[in-house]
Design a protein around this motif. Structure first.
Motif, PDB file in Angstrom:
ATOM      1  N   LYS A 160       0.826  -1.204   0.000  1.00  0.00           N
ATOM      2  CA  LYS A 160       0.000   0.000   0.000  1.00  0.00           C
ATOM      3  C   LYS A 160       0.861   1.254   0.000  1.00  0.00           C
ATOM      4  CE  LYS A 160      -4.069  -2.205   1.992  1.00  0.00           C
ATOM      5  NZ  LYS A 160      -5.059  -2.276   3.082  1.00  0.00           N
ATOM      6  N   TRP A 161       1.978   1.217   0.706  1.00  0.00           N
ATOM      7  CA  TRP A 161       2.874   2.368   0.690  1.00  0.00           C
ATOM      8  C   TRP A 161       3.449   2.587  -0.696  1.00  0.00           C
ATOM      9  CZ3 TRP A 161       3.785   6.396   3.668  1.00  0.00           C
ATOM     10  CH2 TRP A 161       3.312   6.355   4.987  1.00  0.00           C
ATOM     11  N   LYS A 162       3.767   1.504  -1.382  1.00  0.00           N
ATOM     12  CA  LYS A 162       4.282   1.637  -2.748  1.00  0.00           C
ATOM     13  C   LYS A 162       3.237   2.271  -3.659  1.00  0.00           C
ATOM     14  CE  LYS A 162       7.629  -2.178  -2.883  1.00  0.00           C
ATOM     15  NZ  LYS A 162       7.991  -3.462  -3.555  1.00  0.00           N
ATOM     16  N   ALA A 163       1.976   1.898  -3.452  1.00  0.00           N
ATOM     17  CA  ALA A 163       0.896   2.421  -4.291  1.00  0.00           C
ATOM     18  C   ALA A 163       0.586   3.877  -3.971  1.00  0.00           C
ATOM     19  CB  ALA A 163      -0.356   1.571  -4.117  1.00  0.00           C
ATOM     20  N   GLY A 164       0.874   4.303  -2.727  1.00  0.00           N
ATOM     21  CA  GLY A 164       0.580   5.671  -2.330  1.00  0.00           C
ATOM     22  C   GLY A 164      -0.865   5.836  -1.893  1.00  0.00           C
ATOM     23  N   ASP A 165      -1.157   6.999  -1.321  1.00  0.00           N
ATOM     24  CA  ASP A 165      -2.526   7.301  -0.908  1.00  0.00           C
ATOM     25  C   ASP A 165      -3.460   7.199  -2.111  1.00  0.00           C
ATOM     26  OD1 ASP A 165      -1.637   7.734   1.633  1.00  0.00           O
ATOM     27  OD2 ASP A 165      -1.615   9.922   1.470  1.00  0.00           O
ATOM     28  N   GLN A 166      -4.701   6.780  -1.844  1.00  0.00           N
ATOM     29  CA  GLN A 166      -5.634   6.487  -2.925  1.00  0.00           C
ATOM     30  C   GLN A 166      -6.860   7.396  -2.878  1.00  0.00           C
ATOM     31  OE1 GLN A 166      -5.031   3.647  -5.274  1.00  0.00           O
ATOM     32  NE2 GLN A 166      -3.061   4.227  -4.365  1.00  0.00           N
ATOM     33  N   SER A 167      -7.356   7.771  -4.072  1.00  0.00           N
ATOM     34  CA  SER A 167      -8.608   8.512  -4.211  1.00  0.00           C
ATOM     35  C   SER A 167      -9.468   7.812  -5.245  1.00  0.00           C
ATOM     36  CB  SER A 167      -8.343   9.961  -4.656  1.00  0.00           C
ATOM     37  OG  SER A 167      -7.672  10.689  -3.640  1.00  0.00           O
ATOM     38  N   PHE A 168     -10.738   7.564  -4.908  1.00  0.00           N
ATOM     39  CA  PHE A 168     -11.634   6.823  -5.777  1.00  0.00           C
ATOM     40  C   PHE A 168     -12.910   7.632  -6.029  1.00  0.00           C
ATOM     41  CE2 PHE A 168      -9.199   3.893  -3.167  1.00  0.00           C
ATOM     42  CZ  PHE A 168      -8.684   2.992  -4.090  1.00  0.00           C
ATOM     43  N   PRO A 169     -13.029   8.287  -7.180  1.00  0.00           N
ATOM     44  CA  PRO A 169     -14.299   8.946  -7.522  1.00  0.00           C
ATOM     45  C   PRO A 169     -15.406   7.898  -7.622  1.00  0.00           C
ATOM     46  CG  PRO A 169     -12.521   9.691  -8.949  1.00  0.00           C
ATOM     47  CD  PRO A 169     -11.989   8.515  -8.196  1.00  0.00           C
ATOM     48  N   ALA A 278      14.955   4.215  -7.637  1.00  0.00           N
ATOM     49  CA  ALA A 278      14.037   5.014  -8.458  1.00  0.00           C
ATOM     50  C   ALA A 278      12.666   5.120  -7.803  1.00  0.00           C
ATOM     51  CB  ALA A 278      13.910   4.390  -9.853  1.00  0.00           C
ATOM     52  N   GLU A 279      12.164   3.998  -7.237  1.00  0.00           N
ATOM     53  CA  GLU A 279      10.860   4.014  -6.578  1.00  0.00           C
ATOM     54  C   GLU A 279      10.888   4.922  -5.357  1.00  0.00           C
ATOM     55  OE1 GLU A 279       9.064  -0.424  -7.572  1.00  0.00           O
ATOM     56  OE2 GLU A 279      10.457  -0.164  -5.893  1.00  0.00           O
ATOM     57  N   PHE A 280      11.983   4.840  -4.576  1.00  0.00           N
ATOM     58  CA  PHE A 280      12.088   5.672  -3.384  1.00  0.00           C
ATOM     59  C   PHE A 280      12.109   7.155  -3.754  1.00  0.00           C
ATOM     60  CE2 PHE A 280      14.970   8.012  -0.497  1.00  0.00           C
ATOM     61  CZ  PHE A 280      14.176   8.002   0.631  1.00  0.00           C
ATOM     62  N   THR A 281      12.891   7.506  -4.768  1.00  0.00           N
ATOM     63  CA  THR A 281      12.981   8.913  -5.193  1.00  0.00           C
ATOM     64  C   THR A 281      11.646   9.424  -5.706  1.00  0.00           C
ATOM     65  OG1 THR A 281      15.316   8.632  -5.771  1.00  0.00           O
ATOM     66  CG2 THR A 281      14.164  10.516  -6.740  1.00  0.00           C
ATOM     67  N   ALA A 282      10.959   8.589  -6.513  1.00  0.00           N
ATOM     68  CA  ALA A 282       9.676   9.009  -7.085  1.00  0.00           C
ATOM     69  C   ALA A 282       8.634   9.228  -6.006  1.00  0.00           C
ATOM     70  CB  ALA A 282       9.196   7.965  -8.092  1.00  0.00           C
ATOM     71  N   LYS A 283       8.535   8.282  -5.039  1.00  0.00           N
ATOM     72  CA  LYS A 283       7.531   8.416  -3.985  1.00  0.00           C
ATOM     73  C   LYS A 283       7.860   9.585  -3.054  1.00  0.00           C
ATOM     74  CE  LYS A 283       4.501   6.394  -3.581  1.00  0.00           C
ATOM     75  NZ  LYS A 283       3.174   6.590  -4.219  1.00  0.00           N
ATOM     76  N   LYS A 284       9.143   9.796  -2.790  1.00  0.00           N
ATOM     77  CA  LYS A 284       9.534  10.915  -1.949  1.00  0.00           C
ATOM     78  C   LYS A 284       9.165  12.240  -2.620  1.00  0.00           C
ATOM     79  CE  LYS A 284      13.544  13.005   0.335  1.00  0.00           C
ATOM     80  NZ  LYS A 284      15.014  12.908   0.582  1.00  0.00           N
ATOM     81  N   THR A 285       9.385  12.304  -3.936  1.00  0.00           N
ATOM     82  CA  THR A 285       9.027  13.515  -4.680  1.00  0.00           C
ATOM     83  C   THR A 285       7.522  13.766  -4.625  1.00  0.00           C
ATOM     84  OG1 THR A 285      10.904  13.205  -6.183  1.00  0.00           O
ATOM     85  CG2 THR A 285       9.126  14.648  -6.944  1.00  0.00           C
ATOM     86  N   GLU A 286       6.720  12.692  -4.757  1.00  0.00           N
ATOM     87  CA  GLU A 286       5.254  12.819  -4.677  1.00  0.00           C
ATOM     88  C   GLU A 286       4.823  13.356  -3.322  1.00  0.00           C
ATOM     89  OE1 GLU A 286       3.294   9.188  -5.558  1.00  0.00           O
ATOM     90  OE2 GLU A 286       4.190   8.973  -7.552  1.00  0.00           O
ATOM     91  N   LEU A 287       5.438  12.845  -2.264  1.00  0.00           N
ATOM     92  CA  LEU A 287       5.056  13.281  -0.922  1.00  0.00           C
ATOM     93  C   LEU A 287       5.425  14.736  -0.682  1.00  0.00           C
ATOM     94  CD1 LEU A 287       6.060  10.109   1.138  1.00  0.00           C
ATOM     95  CD2 LEU A 287       3.760  10.923   0.661  1.00  0.00           C
ATOM     96  N   LEU A 288       6.628  15.128  -1.123  1.00  0.00           N
ATOM     97  CA  LEU A 288       7.050  16.506  -0.942  1.00  0.00           C
ATOM     98  C   LEU A 288       6.171  17.468  -1.720  1.00  0.00           C
ATOM     99  CD1 LEU A 288      10.937  16.079  -1.061  1.00  0.00           C
ATOM    100  CD2 LEU A 288       9.523  16.585   0.941  1.00  0.00           C
ATOM    101  N   ALA A 289       5.633  16.987  -2.846  1.00  0.00           N
ATOM    102  CA  ALA A 289       4.764  17.835  -3.668  1.00  0.00           C
ATOM    103  C   ALA A 289       3.444  18.144  -2.981  1.00  0.00           C
ATOM    104  CB  ALA A 289       4.510  17.172  -5.011  1.00  0.00           C
ATOM    105  N   GLU A 290       3.084  17.350  -1.967  1.00  0.00           N
ATOM    106  CA  GLU A 290       1.812  17.572  -1.253  1.00  0.00           C
ATOM    107  C   GLU A 290       1.907  18.720  -0.261  1.00  0.00           C
ATOM    108  OE1 GLU A 290       0.100  14.134   0.519  1.00  0.00           O
ATOM    109  OE2 GLU A 290       0.719  12.799  -1.109  1.00  0.00           O
ATOM    110  N   LEU A 291       3.136  19.159   0.051  1.00  0.00           N
ATOM    111  CA  LEU A 291       3.311  20.229   1.030  1.00  0.00           C
ATOM    112  C   LEU A 291       2.926  21.583   0.438  1.00  0.00           C
ATOM    113  CD1 LEU A 291       6.693  19.103   2.609  1.00  0.00           C
ATOM    114  CD2 LEU A 291       4.431  18.971   3.646  1.00  0.00           C
TER     115      LEU A 291
END
Length: 291
Positions: A160-169, A278-291
């Motif tokens: 689930k952490w790899k998938a990231g937070d989820q939003s379902f319309p 690569a996965e760690f960098t990508a997910k870290k970038t996604e999280l930082l973008a939420e700030l």
């Protein structure tokens, strides 16, 4: 009818086209009843009415049985509610049995001709959004249009952490499965809509499925998770099989402390070899973008 019948934990008020059920807020009242507050049940939503001895000596139960498909709360519960938490059961002192029998007869007379058939739409309203609750592995919220899962680093699996937070319309959902937290393996699983409009098959265990949250001791309690499940189910039915509805990604400004904890957990997964560089960098970038 225009009369009122007061029972234990709830009062039924009979109107010309419905029965209005008002639940007490006493300490002994089931918490689900307290959350529901009151419910308007149209007579066309009922299939039959029964009167039987109560669970305790000296009581009787007036039970209005809803038609299948008429109430999203019972659709979501799928028969998993305990009798004591059934909002359609009015428990009365035995001395009111004659009065209860009168109202049972009146209710039966008010049933529609097709009462024995499934309802073609929801006739009873689900609890209104916004709603939220804490599962073991995520905070679940529903704003009326989008279901959001925000993972807890202390409970969510690495998948689930790899998938990231989820939003379902809701426009992308075909249904859901609610398994009571009072049963082993309790969870809430959302079913995405496939191209043919049917639910996409899922075989992953709930703790590995990013479209699911798992319950546990003190998490996903019936009075918290079931109302949300019912509201989502009603919204799905209202939305119908629409494929071109706009997607709401549900972006909200994140809590910096929460982001820091999640990045720390990602670091642990990376150090354990469960995430590539690569996965760690990508997910870290996604999280930082939420700030």
């Amino acid at each position: 009818m225009g009369d009122v019948l007061a029972g234990i934990h709830s009062t039924w008020e009979f109107d010309t086209d419905c029965v209005l059920i008002r639940f007490e807020r006493g300490i002994r009242t089931p918490k689900l009843f307290q959350v529901l507050g009151e419910r308007r049940i149209p007579y066309e939503a009922l299939s039959t009415v029964d009167l039987a001895p109560g669970p305790r000596k000296g009581t009787v139960v007036l039970h209005a049985v809803p038609r299948p498909g008429a109430d999203p709360l019972l659709d979501a519960a799928a028969g998993q509610l305990r009798q004591a938490a059934d909002p359609y059961r009015l428990v009365l002192p035995a001395e009111r049995e004659t009065l209860a029998d009168y109202y049972a007869t009146e209710l039966r007379a008010a049933l529609v001709p097709d009462a024995g058939e499934d309802a073609d739409r929801y006739l009873v309203a689900a609890p209104p959004a916004p709603l939220q609750f804490k599962a073991y592995d995520a905070k679940v919220s529903f704003d009326g249009k989008v279901v959001a899962f925000r993972w807890f680093w202390t409970g969510a699996s690495s998948a689930k952490w790899k998938a990231g937070d989820q939003s379902f319309p809701v426009s992308e959902l075909a249904g859901l499965e609610w398994r009571s937290p009072e049963i082993s393996g309790g969870h809430l699983r959302l079913h995405r809509r496939a191209a043919d409009g049917r639910p996409e098959p899922r075989t992953d265990p709930a703790d590995q499925d990013p479209a699911s949250v798992v319950f546990g001791l003190g998490y996903g309690l019936v009075h918290e998770s079931l109302p949300l499940a019912a509201a989502v189910l009603e919204a799905i039915h209202t939305a119908g099989p629409t494929h071109d509805a706009p997607v709401d990604n549900g972006h909200r400004r994140a809590d910096p402390g929460d982001i820091a904890n999640r990045i720390r957990h990602l670091g642990e997964l990376h150090a354990a070899g469960l995430l590539t560089d690569a996965e760690f960098t990508a997910k870290k970038t996604e999280l930082l973008a939420e700030l």
